[in-house]
Design a protein around this motif. Structure first.
Motif, mmCIF file in Angstrom:
data_model
loop_
_atom_site.group_PDB
_atom_site.id
_atom_site.type_symbol
_atom_site.label_atom_id
_atom_site.label_comp_id
_atom_site.label_asym_id
_atom_site.label_seq_id
_atom_site.Cartn_x
_atom_site.Cartn_y
_atom_site.Cartn_z
ATOM 1 N N GLY A 314 0.800 -1.221 0.000
ATOM 2 C CA GLY A 314 0.000 0.000 0.000
ATOM 3 C C GLY A 314 0.829 1.266 0.000
ATOM 4 N N SER A 315 2.137 1.146 0.164
ATOM 5 C CA SER A 315 3.005 2.322 0.086
ATOM 6 C C SER A 315 3.083 2.810 -1.356
ATOM 7 C CB SER A 315 4.400 1.992 0.596
ATOM 8 O OG SER A 315 4.399 1.737 1.986
ATOM 9 N N PHE A 316 3.362 4.104 -1.518
ATOM 10 C CA PHE A 316 3.434 4.652 -2.876
ATOM 11 C C PHE A 316 4.265 5.907 -2.927
ATOM 12 C CE2 PHE A 316 -0.615 6.176 -0.978
ATOM 13 C CZ PHE A 316 -0.398 7.554 -0.996
ATOM 14 N N VAL A 317 4.759 6.187 -4.128
ATOM 15 C CA VAL A 317 5.324 7.500 -4.488
ATOM 16 C C VAL A 317 4.578 7.937 -5.728
ATOM 17 C CG1 VAL A 317 7.354 8.786 -5.173
ATOM 18 C CG2 VAL A 317 7.574 6.936 -3.499
ATOM 19 N N ARG A 318 3.849 9.053 -5.628
ATOM 20 C CA ARG A 318 2.986 9.513 -6.709
ATOM 21 C C ARG A 318 3.193 11.006 -6.956
ATOM 22 N NH1 ARG A 318 -2.413 6.643 -4.218
ATOM 23 N NH2 ARG A 318 -2.115 4.563 -5.104
ATOM 24 N N ASN A 319 2.962 11.403 -8.194
ATOM 25 C CA ASN A 319 2.869 12.826 -8.555
ATOM 26 C C ASN A 319 4.080 13.629 -8.095
ATOM 27 O OD1 ASN A 319 0.166 12.292 -9.489
ATOM 28 N ND2 ASN A 319 -0.516 12.408 -7.363
ATOM 29 N N SER A 320 5.236 12.991 -8.068
ATOM 30 C CA SER A 320 6.445 13.615 -7.548
ATOM 31 C C SER A 320 7.474 13.788 -8.660
ATOM 32 C CB SER A 320 7.003 12.779 -6.394
ATOM 33 O OG SER A 320 6.085 12.748 -5.308
ATOM 34 N N ALA A 321 8.585 14.415 -8.332
ATOM 35 C CA ALA A 321 9.640 14.668 -9.316
ATOM 36 C C ALA A 321 10.987 14.285 -8.729
ATOM 37 C CB ALA A 321 9.646 16.135 -9.733
ATOM 38 N N PHE A 322 11.728 13.457 -9.470
ATOM 39 C CA PHE A 322 13.098 13.105 -9.128
ATOM 40 C C PHE A 322 14.009 13.845 -10.100
ATOM 41 C CE2 PHE A 322 10.516 9.743 -7.502
ATOM 42 C CZ PHE A 322 11.203 9.126 -6.462
ATOM 43 N N ASN A 323 14.932 14.635 -9.579
ATOM 44 C CA ASN A 323 15.748 15.502 -10.425
ATOM 45 C C ASN A 323 17.205 15.396 -10.009
ATOM 46 O OD1 ASN A 323 16.744 17.459 -12.132
ATOM 47 N ND2 ASN A 323 15.663 19.163 -11.180
ATOM 48 N N ASN A 324 18.088 15.189 -10.989
ATOM 49 C CA ASN A 324 19.535 15.137 -10.753
ATOM 50 C C ASN A 324 19.877 14.018 -9.775
ATOM 51 O OD1 ASN A 324 22.262 15.855 -10.964
ATOM 52 N ND2 ASN A 324 22.131 17.220 -9.204
ATOM 53 N N ASN A 325 19.553 12.781 -10.167
ATOM 54 C CA ASN A 325 19.825 11.628 -9.331
ATOM 55 C C ASN A 325 21.255 11.141 -9.565
ATOM 56 O OD1 ASN A 325 16.840 11.219 -8.595
ATOM 57 N ND2 ASN A 325 16.817 11.176 -10.833
ATOM 58 N N LEU A 326 21.985 10.929 -8.496
ATOM 59 C CA LEU A 326 23.380 10.522 -8.597
ATOM 60 C C LEU A 326 23.532 9.004 -8.564
ATOM 61 C CD1 LEU A 326 24.624 13.271 -6.171
ATOM 62 C CD2 LEU A 326 24.651 13.322 -8.656
ATOM 63 N N ASN A 327 22.420 8.302 -8.614
ATOM 64 C CA ASN A 327 22.361 6.853 -8.667
ATOM 65 C C ASN A 327 21.004 6.541 -9.287
ATOM 66 O OD1 ASN A 327 22.466 3.994 -8.062
ATOM 67 N ND2 ASN A 327 23.749 4.420 -6.280
ATOM 68 N N LEU A 345 10.873 11.576 -13.650
ATOM 69 C CA LEU A 345 12.193 11.174 -13.176
ATOM 70 C C LEU A 345 13.217 11.599 -14.211
ATOM 71 C CD1 LEU A 345 10.048 8.423 -12.876
ATOM 72 C CD2 LEU A 345 11.718 8.071 -11.067
ATOM 73 N N TYR A 346 14.087 12.530 -13.840
ATOM 74 C CA TYR A 346 15.009 13.126 -14.804
ATOM 75 C C TYR A 346 16.453 12.969 -14.350
ATOM 76 C CZ TYR A 346 17.645 16.710 -17.306
ATOM 77 O OH TYR A 346 18.595 17.365 -18.050
ATOM 78 N N ARG A 347 17.262 12.447 -15.230
ATOM 79 C CA ARG A 347 18.725 12.407 -15.095
ATOM 80 C C ARG A 347 19.162 11.485 -13.958
ATOM 81 N NH1 ARG A 347 22.512 15.602 -17.653
ATOM 82 N NH2 ARG A 347 24.582 15.534 -16.721
ATOM 83 N N SER A 348 19.453 10.235 -14.323
ATOM 84 C CA SER A 348 19.875 9.235 -13.345
ATOM 85 C C SER A 348 21.146 8.545 -13.823
ATOM 86 C CB SER A 348 18.779 8.179 -13.156
ATOM 87 O OG SER A 348 17.571 8.778 -12.740
ATOM 88 N N ARG A 349 21.891 8.000 -12.880
ATOM 89 C CA ARG A 349 23.095 7.229 -13.187
ATOM 90 C C ARG A 349 22.825 5.772 -12.838
ATOM 91 N NH1 ARG A 349 27.426 10.260 -14.437
ATOM 92 N NH2 ARG A 349 27.274 12.490 -14.031
ATOM 93 N N GLY A 350 22.952 4.895 -13.827
ATOM 94 C CA GLY A 350 22.450 3.549 -13.680
ATOM 95 C C GLY A 350 20.977 3.555 -14.034
ATOM 96 N N SER A 351 20.326 2.421 -13.916
ATOM 97 C CA SER A 351 18.904 2.368 -14.257
ATOM 98 C C SER A 351 18.129 3.413 -13.462
ATOM 99 C CB SER A 351 18.349 0.976 -13.956
ATOM 100 O OG SER A 351 18.927 0.005 -14.806
ATOM 101 N N THR A 352 17.174 4.053 -14.125
ATOM 102 C CA THR A 352 16.379 5.068 -13.431
ATOM 103 C C THR A 352 15.426 4.424 -12.436
ATOM 104 O OG1 THR A 352 16.532 6.600 -15.285
ATOM 105 C CG2 THR A 352 14.712 6.935 -13.747
ATOM 106 N N VAL A 353 14.728 3.375 -12.860
ATOM 107 C CA VAL A 353 13.790 2.648 -12.004
ATOM 108 C C VAL A 353 14.165 1.176 -12.026
ATOM 109 C CG1 VAL A 353 11.374 1.972 -11.674
ATOM 110 C CG2 VAL A 353 11.925 4.306 -12.411
ATOM 111 N N ILE A 354 14.294 0.548 -10.849
ATOM 112 C CA ILE A 354 14.576 -0.881 -10.726
ATOM 113 C C ILE A 354 13.489 -1.505 -9.866
ATOM 114 C CG2 ILE A 354 16.174 -2.635 -9.882
ATOM 115 C CD1 ILE A 354 18.461 -0.724 -10.393
ATOM 116 N N ILE A 355 12.828 -2.523 -10.396
ATOM 117 C CA ILE A 355 11.729 -3.155 -9.684
ATOM 118 C C ILE A 355 12.012 -4.642 -9.509
ATOM 119 C CG2 ILE A 355 9.261 -3.694 -9.684
ATOM 120 C CD1 ILE A 355 9.855 -0.721 -9.345
ATOM 121 N N GLY A 356 12.003 -5.093 -8.243
ATOM 122 C CA GLY A 356 12.039 -6.505 -7.906
ATOM 123 C C GLY A 356 10.805 -6.820 -7.065
#
Length: 491
Positions: A314-327, A345-356
């Motif tokens: 039931g946890s979530f991250v919604r309607n948000s902005a990720f900017n200048n990610n260093l990983n 989600l803008y500018r990431s190093r490595g995969s931007t989103v990883i889902i397991g």
């Protein structure tokens, strides 16, 4: 017992010491306390929240080296679903790679410059109408107008946007600042945006299939590609509630590639788990992630759920902005029932989103500019561990309506889902993978199917990839449907 009254941070009488915390102090919110942060304190050391800390709806800046939300009564509340924050609230986390590392166990490392959640996190910024959309018309170099499709935006002067590339080169995405917003004309229902400086690159809207390509077996009566266009995405990067990685004299963000991080985890105290949950909506997460920490044992992403099993469902991250990610910007490891929805989600190093994990959802997100971390150039030989804008593994992961707007490797890396009983691809809204798009990368969709017997993939459009629109790396049968691949260098 939990106190019935609320303490005020600004009131010296509400602290055991008889004075408010001073600069550099470590602060503990006791498990019986309910405290309101009603003022901006000086920069602090570690804040340990064993009770309830609620941020007032006022302009607040909270700076600390670490924030640890820890315990069955522990809550950090920055607004909730019925009472959102409408003021400006910024949480700034500070530190360098040499800062002391907070480790709760051998396998649960909070680290430094971190918000560690082993209780409840609630953050709700101002509700916005549109997080991202697409261009209705081409926006060319040296012009300063963006004409938008979709619903009318509620974006404001001074806010920042990302406009994605339309060529093979994902680095032609650019961040712009809004100078004016107007209704636009009948062909741009989303509005007309004037930006403060001219665009540095062309951002072109073009038919998905043109000329002879449109005649090779594609029926104009098929709605999947009929009148389809590929248009650059435009995403809102600004929010009024923020988690920010602070810089310092050593340049911890800009030079040392050491931003902040949020980890939602679970740890046992005896037989009882302290398990984190998070509901995050309308928050800007900027300059977070810590370069070099990519392993699942210690994934120092900008935001990660790690080892929560079913406790964070039931946890979530919604309607948000990720900017200048260093990983990596967002990850889920050994955690189930998490939703990532309608984010930029803008500018990431490595995969931007990883889902397991299992039963996780990635819905209607726009991600752009994914950089490799191993130093290889854009068109090096294939590698199984290539980063992807969306790297989707796990069991029963639902991935729908997302846009990958530029990567120097893969746009999507997908484990696949089971076929129907008659070995066909599952289509429509019931499909686990459906209505996803990609452009400006090396490979649009790489399928590394681990599904027994038959792997299903459906509902995907890709264009402007250096090599393949779709590339399969699976030993099982592969059933594909509603796949459309436009302009590409190979196929």
């Amino acid at each position: 017992p939990i106190e019935s009254r609320y303490r005020l941070w600004s009131n010296p009488d509400d602290w055991l010491t008889g004075r408010v915390p001073v600069e550099g102090a470590d602060v503990t919110i006791l498990s019986t306390w309910k405290m309101i942060l009603d003022t901006s304190p000086p920069p602090l050391g570690q804040i340990t929240i064993n009770g309830r800390l609620e941020v007032a709806n006022a302009d607040i800046n909270l700076t600390a080296s670490n924030i640890l939300v820890f315990g069955n009564r522990a809550k950090l509340i920055v607004g909730n679903s019925t009472s959102r924050i409408t003021s400006d609230v910024t949480i700034t986390l500070t530190g360098t790679p040499e800062s002391p590392v907070l480790a709760l166990s051998r396998t649960m490392i909070v680290g430094a410059k971190a918000l560690g959640v082993f209780g409840e996190l609630s953050m709700f910024g101002e509700q916005r109408a549109v997080m991202w959309t697409r261009l209705a018309k081409s926006a060319l170099k040296n012009t300063n107008k963006l004409f938008l499709t979709g619903s009318r935006v509620d974006w404001r002067i001074g806010e920042k946007l990302v406009v994605t590339a339309s060529s093979y080169d994902h680095t032609e995405s650019e961040v712009v600042t809004i100078a004016a917003v107007s209704n636009g004309d009948g062909t741009s229902p989303g509005g007309e945006i004037t930006i403060t400086a001219p665009l540095q690159h062309n951002h072109q809207v073009h038919p998905f299939l043109a000329g002879d390509e449109a005649k090779r077996g594609f029926s104009s009566s098929n709605p999947w590609w009929e009148n389809a266009v590929m248009a650059p995405e435009v995403g809102l990067l600004s929010r009024n509630v923020r988690i920010v990685g602070g810089d310092d004299t050593q340049g911890s963000v800009s030079v040392q590639q050491f931003g902040c991080r949020v980890i939602v985890g679970r740890i046992f105290q005896g037989r009882s788990p302290y398990a984190g949950t998070a509901q995050v909506d309308g928050v800007e997460i900027r300059s977070c992630g810590q370069s070099g920490f990519h392993s699942t044992r210690d994934p120092r992403y900008a935001f990660v759920f790690k080892g929560t099993d079913n406790n964070a469902r039931g946890s979530f991250v919604r309607n948000s902005a990720f900017n200048n990610n260093l990983n990596t910007a967002f990850g889920v490891h050994l955690s189930n029932g998490i939703t990532l929805e309608n984010n930029v989600l803008y500018r990431s190093r490595g995969s931007t989103v990883i889902i397991g994990g299992q039963d996780n959802q990635v819905l209607n997100n726009m991600a752009a500019v994914t950089f490799s971390v191993n130093g290889n150039t854009l068109r090096d030989n294939h590698a199984f561990d290539f980063p992807a804008t969306f790297h989707i593994g796990g069991v029963n992961s639902r991935v729908q309506g997302n846009a990958a707007g530029g990567s120097d490797r893969l746009s999507y890396s997908y484990v696949g889902s089971p076929c129907t009983n008659n070995m066909k691809a599952t289509t429509g809204s019931n499909a686990l993978f459906w209505d996803n798009t990609a452009h400006s990368g090396l490979i649009g969709l790489r399928i590394f199917g681990l599904v027994a017997k038959c792997t299903s993939v459906a509902g995907f459009r890709a264009t402007h990839h250096w090599e393949f629109g779709v590339f399969s790396w699976t030993a099982s049968s592969l059933a594909m449907s509603h796949i459309a691949v436009g302009v590409g260098r190979v196929g």
